[in-house]
Enzyme design. Structure first.
Site, PDB file in Angstrom:
ATOM      1  N   ARG A 173      -4.163   2.075   0.618  1.00 58.74           N
ATOM      2  CA  ARG A 173      -5.558   1.699   0.861  1.00 58.74           C
ATOM      3  C   ARG A 173      -5.627   0.180   0.840  1.00 58.74           C
ATOM      4  NH1 ARG A 173      -6.136   6.114   2.535  1.00 58.74           N
ATOM      5  NH2 ARG A 173      -7.541   7.762   1.836  1.00 58.74           N
ATOM      6  N   GLU A 218     -12.372  -1.871   6.412  1.00 58.97           N
ATOM      7  CA  GLU A 218     -11.943  -1.170   7.625  1.00 58.97           C
ATOM      8  C   GLU A 218     -13.184  -0.836   8.443  1.00 58.97           C
ATOM      9  OE1 GLU A 218      -9.407   2.194   6.968  1.00 58.97           O
ATOM     10  OE2 GLU A 218      -7.971   1.009   5.840  1.00 58.97           O
ATOM     11  N   HIS A 270      -5.277   2.533  10.580  1.00 64.85           N
ATOM     12  CA  HIS A 270      -5.339   3.665   9.639  1.00 64.85           C
ATOM     13  C   HIS A 270      -4.943   4.976  10.338  1.00 64.85           C
ATOM     14  CE1 HIS A 270      -7.324   5.093   5.654  1.00 64.85           C
ATOM     15  NE2 HIS A 270      -6.323   5.897   6.008  1.00 64.85           N
TER      16      HIS A 270
END
Ligand code: NAP
Length: 313
Positions: free
Chosen positions: A212, A241, A260
């Site tokens: 993360r 993000e 991602h």
């Protein structure tokens, strides 16, 4: 996700981009289960969900190998400057073969430090074994209690390679040529890698983050990459993000960034979707989700359904 749309929902199939804080969970009185299409559940306030009797389902295991594939691909790409080389060719700068053109770092024989010795971290170690890498790892907080880390370390190596070695964070950072992050994002791991950790790393090291974004202090990372205090980074996750179009990381040639996509293979996303639906069905049938991130939750859904109340202990 629109909170208003979810107000009448008994279940929500959520993405990592959907935030469920305490206020949102309180505003959804019917909700019995949040089924997250991910293994990480840092987008959900687990304590608030548990207090409200809402089960949180997630999809561990089935995405392990696919995510480790991507992590290793980022390691290779950053080490051997794959994305940079591609831009170089497309930009018309490839004039001739040159002995010093696009020099990178060897992966074979290098030392890989793994932070997060769980399913994906150990899958990464198996890939590293194929490249003859030496593997160091940081034992997790539950390693001693369960003995899990040591037994899996022994099982995950081939006979002719040294076993992965458990080390302190300081030793791992100082000795590794590549550091790969595989811890969940929690209050303990947020900004676990910041200025003081970068200062312990080799100048020639490369950081890989498929866990993360917020595990790494973004400003510190940008600073060390810019200053040449770190050789490169391969990132599948960023903070925030999506990464902003003007983020200085995007201007650094020694950074490879993917959007991602750790678990994004056709086969794995299908399995994740099926498991996420199974997690919902479990709750509708009065059970905890088969993969439950808050297993101590007392299911609100069961209490609303007298026909199933008391079936599960
Ligand atoms: P996992 O099997 O639960 O492994 C996580 C490991 O991290 C565990 O071994 C745990 O140790 C360790 N850990 C937790 N807190 C720690 C700390 N403070 N210090 C050191 N170690 C710590 O999970 P996984 O399936 O490997 O997934 C790991 C993470 O990858 C997920 O949480 C998710 O955020 C991320 N992920 C990203 C993608 C993507 O698309 N990029 C895809 C899948 C997963 P203990 O066992 O001792 O508790």
């Amino acid at each position: 996700m629109s909170c208003a749309r979810a107000r009448q929902a008994d279940a929500v199939l959520s993405m990592v981009t959907d935030r469920f804080d305490a206020a949102t969970i309180r505003a959804l009185p019917r909700l019995g289960v949040i089924s997250n299409l991910a293994v990480g559940v840092d987008n959900i306030d687990l304590a608030a969900a548990t207090r409200a009797g809402v089960a949180v389902g997630h999809t561990p295991g089935i995405l392990t190998e696919t995510t480790a594939d991507l992590a290793f691909a980022l390691l290779m790409a950053a080490a051997r400057r794959i994305a940079e080389g591609d831009r170089y060719v497309r930009g018309g700068r490839w004039r001739t073969w040159g002995p010093k053109v696009m020099l990178g770092r060897d992966v074979h024989g290098a030392t890989l430090g793994i932070i997060g010795w769980g399913a994906i971290g150990q899958a990464m170690a198996r890939r590293a074994a194929g490249f003859g890498m030496r593997v160091l790892y940081l034992p997790g907080p539950h390693a001693t209690r369960s003995g899990r880390s040591d037994s899996l370390a022994r099982a995950s190596v081939t006979a002719d390679l040294p076993a992965p070695v458990p080390v302190s964070l300081e030793r791992l950072l100082a000795d590794s040529d590549f550091v790969s992050l595989h811890v969940p994002l929690t209050s303990e791991t947020r900004h676990m890698i910041g200025a003081s950790e970068f200062a312990m790393m080799k100048r020639t090291a490369i950081l890989i983050n498929t866990a993360r974004g917020a595990i790494v202090d973004r400003d510190a990372l940008t600073g060390v990459l810019r200053a040449g205090r770190l050789a490169g980074a391969g990132l599948d996750v960023t903070d925030p993000e999506p990464i902003g179009p003007n983020d200085p990381l995007l201007r650094l040639p020694n950074v490879v960034i993917t959007p991602h996509i750790g678990s994004a293979s056709h086969a794995t996303r299908l399995k994740m979707a099926e498991l996420a639906v199974d997690n919902v069905i479990d709750v509708f049938e009065g059970r905890h989700p088969r993969h439950c991130a808050n297993p101590t939750v007392r299911l609100r859904w069961r209490e609303r359904r007298p026909d199933t109340a008391g079936e599960e202990t």
